[in-house]
Write an enzyme that holds these catalytic residues in place. Structure first.
Site, mmCIF file in Angstrom:
data_model
loop_
_atom_site.group_PDB
_atom_site.id
_atom_site.type_symbol
_atom_site.label_atom_id
_atom_site.label_comp_id
_atom_site.label_asym_id
_atom_site.label_seq_id
_atom_site.Cartn_x
_atom_site.Cartn_y
_atom_site.Cartn_z
ATOM 1 N N TYR A 15 0.844 -1.190 0.000
ATOM 2 C CA TYR A 15 0.000 0.000 0.000
ATOM 3 C C TYR A 15 0.881 1.243 0.000
ATOM 4 O O TYR A 15 2.089 1.150 0.144
ATOM 5 C CB TYR A 15 -0.948 -0.047 1.175
ATOM 6 C CG TYR A 15 -0.311 0.200 2.506
ATOM 7 C CD1 TYR A 15 -1.024 0.825 3.499
ATOM 8 C CD2 TYR A 15 1.005 -0.170 2.757
ATOM 9 C CE1 TYR A 15 -0.437 1.074 4.721
ATOM 10 C CE2 TYR A 15 1.584 0.071 3.971
ATOM 11 C CZ TYR A 15 0.862 0.693 4.941
ATOM 12 O OH TYR A 15 1.439 0.961 6.142
ATOM 13 N N SER A 249 2.333 3.248 11.559
ATOM 14 C CA SER A 249 2.362 1.850 11.153
ATOM 15 C C SER A 249 1.050 1.383 10.562
ATOM 16 O O SER A 249 -0.027 1.881 10.895
ATOM 17 C CB SER A 249 2.729 0.972 12.339
ATOM 18 O OG SER A 249 1.596 0.838 13.166
ATOM 19 N N LYS A 250 1.196 0.421 9.692
ATOM 20 C CA LYS A 250 0.058 -0.162 9.012
ATOM 21 C C LYS A 250 -0.908 -0.754 10.039
ATOM 22 O O LYS A 250 -2.119 -0.652 9.911
ATOM 23 C CB LYS A 250 0.601 -1.270 8.108
ATOM 24 C CG LYS A 250 -0.374 -1.779 7.099
ATOM 25 C CD LYS A 250 0.357 -2.726 6.179
ATOM 26 C CE LYS A 250 -0.587 -3.342 5.188
ATOM 27 N NZ LYS A 250 0.098 -4.157 4.207
ATOM 28 N N ARG A 251 -0.323 -1.349 11.076
ATOM 29 C CA ARG A 251 -1.134 -2.025 12.079
ATOM 30 C C ARG A 251 -2.098 -1.065 12.784
ATOM 31 O O ARG A 251 -3.229 -1.387 13.091
ATOM 32 C CB ARG A 251 -0.234 -2.731 13.100
ATOM 33 C CG ARG A 251 -0.959 -3.697 13.969
ATOM 34 C CD ARG A 251 -0.103 -4.889 14.373
ATOM 35 N NE ARG A 251 1.326 -4.632 14.349
ATOM 36 C CZ ARG A 251 2.038 -4.352 15.430
ATOM 37 N NH1 ARG A 251 1.483 -4.247 16.603
ATOM 38 N NH2 ARG A 251 3.337 -4.177 15.331
ATOM 39 N N GLY A 253 -3.402 1.424 11.486
ATOM 40 C CA GLY A 253 -4.301 2.034 10.513
ATOM 41 C C GLY A 253 -4.059 3.527 10.381
ATOM 42 O O GLY A 253 -4.983 4.291 10.157
#
Ligand code: GLU
Length: 479
Positions: A15, A249-251, A253
């Site tokens: 992404y 971080s992606k985690r 969101g």
């Protein structure tokens, strides 16, 4: 003067991170500011990191955010192909030239041998063994089909220096750079090689990218010099952090443009805010459209310290964009979020939207602002007590029947007529109008805090429902 050409060179690894989008944005702003071209190049040579669908995400995000490239895989251009895997043969050709120029060499060592080489600190470091192979031997081994890589030939001594436009003079000693692989045994180039060849062949004048490449750049310069190519101007950008210790971080969101769009931030505000992550304009202006950003952008405004993502500020900007938005645009953007409210479909949508428009910063706040409309029921009568508004339970008992009568007689059921009626009542009763409005609001919403005042809400509820609620509250008071 040569035309300015910048590029955004993402790898399709999943992404588009906010940091990546900021790199794209700065490249775009700088090119547009100088009447130049902005190029999109897909760096997909590391097939192990490739994630299906990510190229589409890159196109979509750039299109959606208004960061438009002049050249790229999807729009074409004179310097294509713009996808590295489609340029494979070119890299081998240039690697051979670099070998001829002394900047690289063939290496036949097995991965096992290379892995066994360790320096004093235990780091694996290639020992240049294949650098001494003769031309004949190299040819014979290649002809025999032996697998090989091509490595960069980094001098053992000396140092490389260049001036980064953000970080100033950067010097790296060659003894600290290893003879990295430029062409892998499968014939694919590594990033370290492809970025140099492509930036040169694509006529890139200014390389804008993250600080992680700051100290690798001297080894790229060695290649530019060995080829006899002009080095580009380098602009490395500070990292973006969530706070002093954590990256976005992606985690959580909170790392991609899509995450923010999904959470209901106004798109223009996201782009506007990203521009301010590491750059500040000369003036104090913070809300800037894309064309204002182009106008104001300058490399001198880019700072060196990590940029902290300030969610409060980003939300504030989003709220400013909402306030300035036309009702039509607001309706188009906000409706998907409105649908998540319990109140959706029960009231006039346009009225619901006008109730929330000046009261939210991001679209996803809509349900929490209007769900109260559907949550009416028994409540604590103490809510009528409000010293500031000069209201009390006793006063509520005294005047609720009058409020009911007054509203019942209003012929045009809209906010202003209802409001005028209650003001009239307060004059008749010789009490403060805030007290009347407070009591009316509690009585029809059962809430102390609501988006919108009593009469705004009464208009939305309609006459029948409003009167029904007033009676309910009266029953509660007289029980
Ligand atoms: N493909 C590299 C990345 O995604 C690009 C770095 C560069 O801009 O040179 O990090």
């Amino acid at each position: 003067m040569t035309k300015v050409r910048t590029r955004f060179a993402p790898s399709p690894t999943g992404y588009l991170h906010i940091g990546g989008l900021r790199t794209a944005l700065y490249g775009f702003l700088f090119a547009k500011k100088h009447g130049g071209d902005f190029v999109l190049r897909i760096e997909d040579t590391d097939t192990t990191r490739y994630v299906e669908g990510s190229v589409e995400i890159i196109y979509e995000t750039m299109h959606d955010s208004g960061i438009v490239h002049d050249e790229g895989p999807d729009v074409g251009g004179d310097y294509g192909p713009y996808v590295q895997s489609e340029r494979k043969s070119l890299y081998l050709e240039y690697a051979k030239k670099l070998v001829e120029a002394g900047g690289a060499y063939y290496c036949f060592c097995t991965p096992e041998r290379v892995a066994s080489l360790k320096d004093e600190e235990g780091n694996v470091r290639y020992d240049k063994r294949c650098l001494s192979l003769s031309r004949e031997e190299i040819k014979a081994r290649i002809d025999a089909g032996e697998p090989y890589v091509i490595r960069q030939n980094v001098p053992l001594e000396g140092a490389g220096t260049y001036t980064d436009l953000v970080y100033g003079d950067i010097t790296v000693e060659y003894k600290d750079i290893e003879d990295g692989i430029l062409i892998k045994s499968d014939g694919m180039p590594t990033y370290n090689f492809a970025n140099v060849v492509d930036d040169h062949l694509m006529g890139i004048t200014h390389v804008i990218r993250g600080t992680e490449y700051l100290s690798s750049t001297p080894k790229y310069n060695l290649m530019y010099d060995a080829f006899g190519w002009e080095r580009p101007v380098y602009i490395h950008l500070p990292p973006i952090m969530k706070d002093a210790q954590h990256k976005l971080s992606k985690r959580n969101g909170d790392a991609s443009y899509a995450d923010f769009v999904e959470k209901g931030y106004v798109k223009e505000a996201i782009v506007n805010y990203i521009a301010l992550l590491g750059w500040s304009p000369k003036s104090n202006q913070e809300k800037m459209s894309l064309s204002e950003l182009i106008e104001n952008f300058s490399l001198e405004g880019i700072g060196r310290s990590p940029a902290i993502f300030d969610d409060v500020k980003c939300r504030w900007l989003s709220g400013e964009y909402i306030k300035a938005m036309s009702d039509e645009d607001f309706e188009a953007n906000a409706t998907p979020f409105l649908k998540n409210s319990k109140a959706y479909g029960k009231y006039d949508s346009k009225k619901l939207l006008s109730l929330v428009k000046g009261r939210i910063q991001i679209y996803s706040e809509i349900p929490e602002k209007i769900d109260f409309l559907e949550e009416f029921g028994e409540f604590d009568l103490a809510m009528f007590e409000n010293q500031k508004q000069k209201a009390s339970v006793q006063l509520a008992k005294d005047i609720l029947p009058r409020i009911l009568d007054k509203l019942n007689c209003v012929t045009e059921w809209n906010n202003s007529s209802l409001f005028n009626a209650l003001v009239e009542l307060s004059t008749e009763l010789e009490i403060k109008k805030q007290a009347v409005l407070w009591i009316a609001r509690i009585a029809i919403t059962a809430k102390e805090a609501t988006a919108g005042g009593a009469t705004e809400i009464a208009e939305l509820l309609g006459k029948e429902e409003t009167l029904k609620r007033l009676k309910f509250s009266m029953d509660l008071l007289y029980k």
